[in-house]
Motif scaffolding. Structure first.
Motif, PDB file in Angstrom:
ATOM      1  N   GLY A  69      22.594  40.801 -25.315  1.00 57.87           N
ATOM      2  CA  GLY A  69      22.143  40.466 -26.661  1.00 57.87           C
ATOM      3  C   GLY A  69      20.955  39.516 -26.636  1.00 57.87           C
ATOM      4  O   GLY A  69      19.978  39.705 -27.376  1.00 57.87           O
ATOM      5  N   ALA A  70      21.026  38.508 -25.766  1.00 57.99           N
ATOM      6  CA  ALA A  70      19.907  37.572 -25.627  1.00 57.99           C
ATOM      7  C   ALA A  70      18.654  38.283 -25.133  1.00 57.99           C
ATOM      8  O   ALA A  70      17.543  37.984 -25.579  1.00 57.99           O
ATOM      9  CB  ALA A  70      20.290  36.441 -24.674  1.00 57.99           C
ATOM     10  N   ALA A  71      18.834  39.252 -24.247  1.00 60.43           N
ATOM     11  CA  ALA A  71      17.676  40.009 -23.742  1.00 60.43           C
ATOM     12  C   ALA A  71      17.046  40.840 -24.859  1.00 60.43           C
ATOM     13  O   ALA A  71      15.814  40.856 -24.997  1.00 60.43           O
ATOM     14  CB  ALA A  71      18.103  40.903 -22.580  1.00 60.43           C
ATOM     15  N   PHE A  87      24.327  44.840 -31.685  1.00 64.52           N
ATOM     16  CA  PHE A  87      23.847  46.048 -31.008  1.00 64.52           C
ATOM     17  C   PHE A  87      24.315  46.068 -29.555  1.00 64.52           C
ATOM     18  O   PHE A  87      24.752  47.104 -29.047  1.00 64.52           O
ATOM     19  CB  PHE A  87      22.317  46.140 -31.071  1.00 64.52           C
ATOM     20  N   SER A  88      24.250  44.922 -28.896  1.00 63.84           N
ATOM     21  CA  SER A  88      24.682  44.848 -27.512  1.00 63.84           C
ATOM     22  C   SER A  88      26.168  45.162 -27.368  1.00 63.84           C
ATOM     23  O   SER A  88      26.573  45.881 -26.453  1.00 63.84           O
ATOM     24  CB  SER A  88      24.386  43.458 -26.950  1.00 63.84           C
ATOM     25  N   THR A  89      26.983  44.641 -28.263  1.00 65.96           N
ATOM     26  CA  THR A  89      28.427  44.894 -28.216  1.00 65.96           C
ATOM     27  C   THR A  89      28.725  46.371 -28.420  1.00 65.96           C
ATOM     28  O   THR A  89      29.515  46.969 -27.677  1.00 65.96           O
ATOM     29  CB  THR A  89      29.157  44.055 -29.282  1.00 65.96           C
ATOM     30  N   PHE A  92      27.279  48.217 -25.210  1.00 66.84           N
ATOM     31  CA  PHE A  92      27.997  47.917 -23.968  1.00 66.84           C
ATOM     32  C   PHE A  92      29.364  48.589 -23.945  1.00 66.84           C
ATOM     33  O   PHE A  92      29.817  49.042 -22.906  1.00 66.84           O
ATOM     34  CB  PHE A  92      28.143  46.396 -23.821  1.00 66.84           C
ATOM     35  N   THR A  93      30.005  48.625 -25.090  1.00 64.04           N
ATOM     36  CA  THR A  93      31.328  49.251 -25.173  1.00 64.04           C
ATOM     37  C   THR A  93      31.240  50.763 -25.344  1.00 64.04           C
ATOM     38  O   THR A  93      32.271  51.429 -25.432  1.00 64.04           O
ATOM     39  CB  THR A  93      32.138  48.666 -26.347  1.00 64.04           C
ATOM     40  N   THR A  94      30.050  51.286 -25.406  1.00 61.59           N
ATOM     41  CA  THR A  94      29.735  52.708 -25.617  1.00 61.59           C
ATOM     42  C   THR A  94      30.319  53.244 -26.917  1.00 61.59           C
ATOM     43  O   THR A  94      30.579  54.434 -27.044  1.00 61.59           O
ATOM     44  CB  THR A  94      30.157  53.603 -24.422  1.00 61.59           C
ATOM     45  N   LEU A  95      30.500  52.349 -27.877  1.00 64.41           N
ATOM     46  CA  LEU A  95      30.973  52.764 -29.198  1.00 64.41           C
ATOM     47  C   LEU A  95      29.872  53.494 -29.943  1.00 64.41           C
ATOM     48  O   LEU A  95      30.085  54.555 -30.516  1.00 64.41           O
ATOM     49  CB  LEU A  95      31.448  51.527 -29.966  1.00 64.41           C
TER      50      LEU A  95
END
Length: 149
Positions: A69-71, A87-89, A92-95
């Motif tokens: 997320g920071a990136a 967005f990262s969450t 990353f979770t491929t949701l």
């Protein structure tokens, strides 16, 4: 495209190193306390161990998601940090809800995060299964042979 691949390579390397360090930390704590764990003496002890491992895995994944997320926020791929973390969450979770979409020049970076998250969740699942089976929590009394057989 080079910037995508360079940043993605860095982030994958960083998150894999964090994941390895986190799992080694969890193993260290479990091994350090192993003499206190008697699975058959008290049924609550294995449950506590599993809870500790699951919460540890959540913490490890949270750090990795926050770094991505920071990136995303640092490169300006999204407008604010909350959106970047969301967005990262989701990635990353491929949701993948699809309600936040990156501009074309950063889409590859987002896709690589999804692949990285999938692999790290698989690694965590294997680790949790290993801990669970070491605790023999999956065995039941009805699986044991009795003298009558």
């Amino acid at each position: 495209m080079f910037a995508n691949l360079a940043l993605a390579t860095f982030m994958v390397s960083l998150t894999v190193a964090i994941h390895l360090g986190g799992l080694l930390g969890l193993l260290w704590v479990l091994r350090d306390r192993a003499h206190r764990i008697r699975a058959h003496a008290n049924r609550l002890v294995p449950l506590g161990v599993i809870l500790f491992v699951v919460l540890g895995l959540v913490a490890i994944h949270s750090v990795e998601i926050w770094l991505y997320g920071a990136a995303f926020w640092a490169i300006g791929a999204v407008g604010d940090f909350e959106t970047a973390l969301y967005f990262s969450t989701v990635t990353f979770t491929t949701l993948g809800y699809g309600d936040v979409v990156l501009e074309g020049n950063w889409r590859l970076f987002g896709a690589i995060e999804a692949g990285n998250g999938l692999i790290l969740f698989g690694w965590s699942t294997a680790f949790l299964l290993s801990v669970t089976s070491r605790l023999r929590l999956l065995e039941h009394d009805w699986l044991e042979k009795t003298g009558a057989d």
